[in-house]
Design a protein around this motif. Structure first.
Motif, PDB file in Angstrom:
ATOM      1  N   VAL A  51      41.732  46.700  30.031  1.00  0.00           N
ATOM      2  CA  VAL A  51      42.716  47.288  30.719  1.00  0.00           C
ATOM      3  C   VAL A  51      44.040  47.239  29.708  1.00  0.00           C
ATOM      4  O   VAL A  51      44.766  48.462  29.635  1.00  0.00           O
ATOM      5  CB  VAL A  51      43.313  46.702  31.939  1.00  0.00           C
ATOM      6  CG1 VAL A  51      44.657  47.218  32.664  1.00  0.00           C
ATOM      7  CG2 VAL A  51      42.194  46.726  33.033  1.00  0.00           C
ATOM      8  N   LEU A  52      44.368  46.188  29.091  1.00  0.00           N
ATOM      9  CA  LEU A  52      45.207  46.238  28.401  1.00  0.00           C
ATOM     10  C   LEU A  52      45.451  47.382  27.033  1.00  0.00           C
ATOM     11  O   LEU A  52      46.473  47.957  26.837  1.00  0.00           O
ATOM     12  CB  LEU A  52      45.789  44.745  27.530  1.00  0.00           C
ATOM     13  CG  LEU A  52      47.237  44.533  27.145  1.00  0.00           C
ATOM     14  CD1 LEU A  52      48.098  44.797  28.136  1.00  0.00           C
ATOM     15  CD2 LEU A  52      47.120  43.394  26.667  1.00  0.00           C
ATOM     16  N   PRO A  53      44.415  47.428  26.419  1.00  0.00           N
ATOM     17  CA  PRO A  53      44.373  48.730  25.491  1.00  0.00           C
ATOM     18  C   PRO A  53      44.651  49.940  26.061  1.00  0.00           C
ATOM     19  O   PRO A  53      45.294  50.819  25.230  1.00  0.00           O
ATOM     20  CB  PRO A  53      42.975  48.440  24.772  1.00  0.00           C
ATOM     21  CG  PRO A  53      42.552  46.837  24.957  1.00  0.00           C
ATOM     22  CD  PRO A  53      43.044  46.824  26.250  1.00  0.00           C
ATOM     23  N   THR A  54      44.156  49.978  27.134  1.00  0.00           N
ATOM     24  CA  THR A  54      44.608  51.537  27.797  1.00  0.00           C
ATOM     25  C   THR A  54      45.797  51.638  28.208  1.00  0.00           C
ATOM     26  O   THR A  54      46.550  52.694  28.092  1.00  0.00           O
ATOM     27  CB  THR A  54      43.671  51.536  29.193  1.00  0.00           C
ATOM     28  OG1 THR A  54      42.211  51.533  28.564  1.00  0.00           O
ATOM     29  CG2 THR A  54      43.768  52.870  29.705  1.00  0.00           C
ATOM     30  N   VAL A  55      46.594  50.521  28.632  1.00  0.00           N
ATOM     31  CA  VAL A  55      47.913  50.593  29.021  1.00  0.00           C
ATOM     32  C   VAL A  55      48.687  50.886  27.617  1.00  0.00           C
ATOM     33  O   VAL A  55      49.612  51.804  27.763  1.00  0.00           O
ATOM     34  CB  VAL A  55      48.248  49.302  29.496  1.00  0.00           C
ATOM     35  CG1 VAL A  55      49.843  49.068  29.778  1.00  0.00           C
ATOM     36  CG2 VAL A  55      47.792  49.283  31.090  1.00  0.00           C
ATOM     37  N   VAL A  56      48.331  50.096  26.524  1.00  0.00           N
ATOM     38  CA  VAL A  56      48.863  50.043  25.327  1.00  0.00           C
ATOM     39  C   VAL A  56      48.881  51.758  24.837  1.00  0.00           C
ATOM     40  O   VAL A  56      49.904  52.288  24.365  1.00  0.00           O
ATOM     41  CB  VAL A  56      48.539  49.375  24.186  1.00  0.00           C
ATOM     42  CG1 VAL A  56      49.087  49.598  22.967  1.00  0.00           C
ATOM     43  CG2 VAL A  56      48.877  47.843  24.542  1.00  0.00           C
ATOM     44  N   ARG A  57      47.848  52.302  24.722  1.00  0.00           N
ATOM     45  CA  ARG A  57      47.573  53.886  24.587  1.00  0.00           C
ATOM     46  C   ARG A  57      48.264  54.722  25.419  1.00  0.00           C
ATOM     47  O   ARG A  57      48.862  55.432  24.832  1.00  0.00           O
ATOM     48  CB  ARG A  57      46.079  54.033  24.750  1.00  0.00           C
ATOM     49  CG  ARG A  57      45.392  53.621  23.434  1.00  0.00           C
ATOM     50  CD  ARG A  57      43.824  54.337  23.445  1.00  0.00           C
ATOM     51  NE  ARG A  57      43.262  53.573  22.413  1.00  0.00           N
ATOM     52  CZ  ARG A  57      41.900  53.500  22.515  1.00  0.00           C
ATOM     53  NH1 ARG A  57      41.070  53.942  23.571  1.00  0.00           N
ATOM     54  NH2 ARG A  57      40.963  53.052  21.354  1.00  0.00           N
ATOM     55  N   LEU A 114      36.269  32.222  35.960  1.00  0.00           N
ATOM     56  CA  LEU A 114      37.772  32.631  36.150  1.00  0.00           C
ATOM     57  C   LEU A 114      38.292  33.299  35.058  1.00  0.00           C
ATOM     58  O   LEU A 114      38.963  34.368  34.947  1.00  0.00           O
ATOM     59  CB  LEU A 114      38.768  31.560  36.771  1.00  0.00           C
ATOM     60  CG  LEU A 114      38.438  31.316  38.047  1.00  0.00           C
ATOM     61  CD1 LEU A 114      39.580  30.003  38.484  1.00  0.00           C
ATOM     62  CD2 LEU A 114      38.727  32.337  39.218  1.00  0.00           C
ATOM     63  N   HIS A 115      38.160  32.678  33.873  1.00  0.00           N
ATOM     64  CA  HIS A 115      38.405  32.981  32.566  1.00  0.00           C
ATOM     65  C   HIS A 115      37.804  34.291  32.181  1.00  0.00           C
ATOM     66  O   HIS A 115      38.275  35.434  31.273  1.00  0.00           O
ATOM     67  CB  HIS A 115      38.604  32.073  31.478  1.00  0.00           C
ATOM     68  CG  HIS A 115      39.712  31.216  31.633  1.00  0.00           C
ATOM     69  ND1 HIS A 115      41.066  31.410  30.959  1.00  0.00           N
ATOM     70  CD2 HIS A 115      40.011  29.945  32.214  1.00  0.00           C
ATOM     71  CE1 HIS A 115      41.908  30.522  31.111  1.00  0.00           C
ATOM     72  NE2 HIS A 115      41.272  29.502  31.965  1.00  0.00           N
ATOM     73  N   ALA A 116      36.687  34.603  32.466  1.00  0.00           N
ATOM     74  CA  ALA A 116      35.687  35.445  32.005  1.00  0.00           C
ATOM     75  C   ALA A 116      36.141  36.837  32.693  1.00  0.00           C
ATOM     76  O   ALA A 116      36.392  38.036  32.212  1.00  0.00           O
ATOM     77  CB  ALA A 116      34.143  35.328  32.470  1.00  0.00           C
ATOM     78  N   VAL A 117      36.550  36.639  33.967  1.00  0.00           N
ATOM     79  CA  VAL A 117      37.035  37.784  34.598  1.00  0.00           C
ATOM     80  C   VAL A 117      38.312  38.361  34.049  1.00  0.00           C
ATOM     81  O   VAL A 117      38.688  39.426  33.906  1.00  0.00           O
ATOM     82  CB  VAL A 117      37.374  37.396  36.388  1.00  0.00           C
ATOM     83  CG1 VAL A 117      38.148  38.434  36.966  1.00  0.00           C
ATOM     84  CG2 VAL A 117      36.079  37.312  36.834  1.00  0.00           C
ATOM     85  N   ARG A 118      39.294  37.318  33.747  1.00  0.00           N
ATOM     86  CA  ARG A 118      40.663  37.499  33.120  1.00  0.00           C
ATOM     87  C   ARG A 118      40.513  37.945  31.720  1.00  0.00           C
ATOM     88  O   ARG A 118      40.920  39.171  31.482  1.00  0.00           O
ATOM     89  CB  ARG A 118      41.501  36.102  32.939  1.00  0.00           C
ATOM     90  CG  ARG A 118      42.631  36.393  32.417  1.00  0.00           C
ATOM     91  CD  ARG A 118      43.270  34.937  31.941  1.00  0.00           C
ATOM     92  NE  ARG A 118      42.341  34.233  31.147  1.00  0.00           N
ATOM     93  CZ  ARG A 118      42.385  34.330  29.904  1.00  0.00           C
ATOM     94  NH1 ARG A 118      42.842  35.381  29.275  1.00  0.00           N
ATOM     95  NH2 ARG A 118      41.488  33.428  29.111  1.00  0.00           N
ATOM     96  N   LEU A 119      39.400  37.715  30.870  1.00  0.00           N
ATOM     97  CA  LEU A 119      39.253  38.077  29.642  1.00  0.00           C
ATOM     98  C   LEU A 119      38.815  39.480  29.561  1.00  0.00           C
ATOM     99  O   LEU A 119      39.448  40.326  28.929  1.00  0.00           O
ATOM    100  CB  LEU A 119      38.429  37.172  29.004  1.00  0.00           C
ATOM    101  CG  LEU A 119      37.953  37.477  27.565  1.00  0.00           C
ATOM    102  CD1 LEU A 119      39.316  37.675  26.594  1.00  0.00           C
ATOM    103  CD2 LEU A 119      36.938  36.492  27.070  1.00  0.00           C
ATOM    104  N   ILE A 120      37.593  39.853  30.477  1.00  0.00           N
ATOM    105  CA  ILE A 120      37.277  41.002  30.602  1.00  0.00           C
ATOM    106  C   ILE A 120      38.335  42.192  30.998  1.00  0.00           C
ATOM    107  O   ILE A 120      38.410  43.404  30.338  1.00  0.00           O
ATOM    108  CB  ILE A 120      35.729  41.207  31.265  1.00  0.00           C
ATOM    109  CG1 ILE A 120      34.860  40.259  30.381  1.00  0.00           C
ATOM    110  CG2 ILE A 120      35.417  42.616  31.449  1.00  0.00           C
ATOM    111  CD1 ILE A 120      33.598  39.953  31.354  1.00  0.00           C
ATOM    112  N   THR A 121      38.937  41.616  32.003  1.00  0.00           N
ATOM    113  CA  THR A 121      39.958  42.578  32.539  1.00  0.00           C
ATOM    114  C   THR A 121      41.098  42.893  31.494  1.00  0.00           C
ATOM    115  O   THR A 121      41.267  43.984  31.133  1.00  0.00           O
ATOM    116  CB  THR A 121      40.694  41.968  33.725  1.00  0.00           C
ATOM    117  OG1 THR A 121      39.564  41.639  34.952  1.00  0.00           O
ATOM    118  CG2 THR A 121      41.712  42.910  34.328  1.00  0.00           C
TER     119      THR A 121
END
Length: 171
Positions: free
Chosen positions: A155-161, A144-151
């Motif tokens: 995703v987050l750096p793209t959203v920040v950009r 579960l944490h691997a899926v969360r971490l990879i996502t």
């Protein structure tokens, strides 16, 4: 296959995909890449499960903690004087959300609530997996944490950009 060769294959797979991910320029991509590389070998079923020598996880956690700790400077402490309220708010919100989502997911999806509670907890993959291991659910929590971490790392750096031109910046 001898244990040392097995560990070498995992390390090479993690290093290769981690270095490949480094070329994307995304923050945290080497970590996500290494995780994906080692997981691909593990999930292929062609290699024995990696059995790391005793103390390896502890040594790596100490190393990671040291790397993170060296980033906390006097400036960080000064910034915390202004950021303590958001730190408390974010921490309480994440813990409460993790509890609610964990219990809700367990009930809604019929999964062991222990797994979903630990899987929804805001801790890191290694820490929460070790806690899960103490309860006999370490592999499920790690998944579960691997899926969360990879996502999050992808995703987050793209959203920040995308948000940066809209006024979200470091100042």
């Amino acid at each position: 296959m001898p244990s040392l060769i097995t560990l070498l294959v995992y390390a090479l797979a993690g290093s290769a995909v981690g270095l490949l991910a480094l070329r994307t320029g995304l923050p945290g991509a080497p970590l996500a890449g290494a995780l994906i590389g080692a997981a691909m070998v593990s999930m292929s079923g062609r290699m024995d499960v990696a059995e790391w020598p005793p103390g390896t996880r502890t040594a790596l956690q100490i190393g990671i903690g040291t790397v993170i700790g060296t980033g906390l400077t006097r400036t960080s402490l000064e910034q915390l004087q202004d950021l303590w309220r958001p730190a408390v708010l974010i921490t309480l919100t994440l813990v409460m959300t993790g509890l609610v989502v964990g219990l809700w997911a367990g009930r809604l999806l019929g999964v062991d609530p222990l797994i979903t509670l630990l899987g929804a907890a805001p801790g890191g993959i290694s820490g929460m997996s070790l806690v899960g291991e103490d309860y006999g659910v370490g592999a499920a929590v790690a998944a579960l944490h691997a899926v969360r971490l990879i996502t999050v790392l992808l995703v987050l750096p793209t959203v920040v950009r995308l948000l940066t031109p809209l006024g979200l910046n470091n100042s």
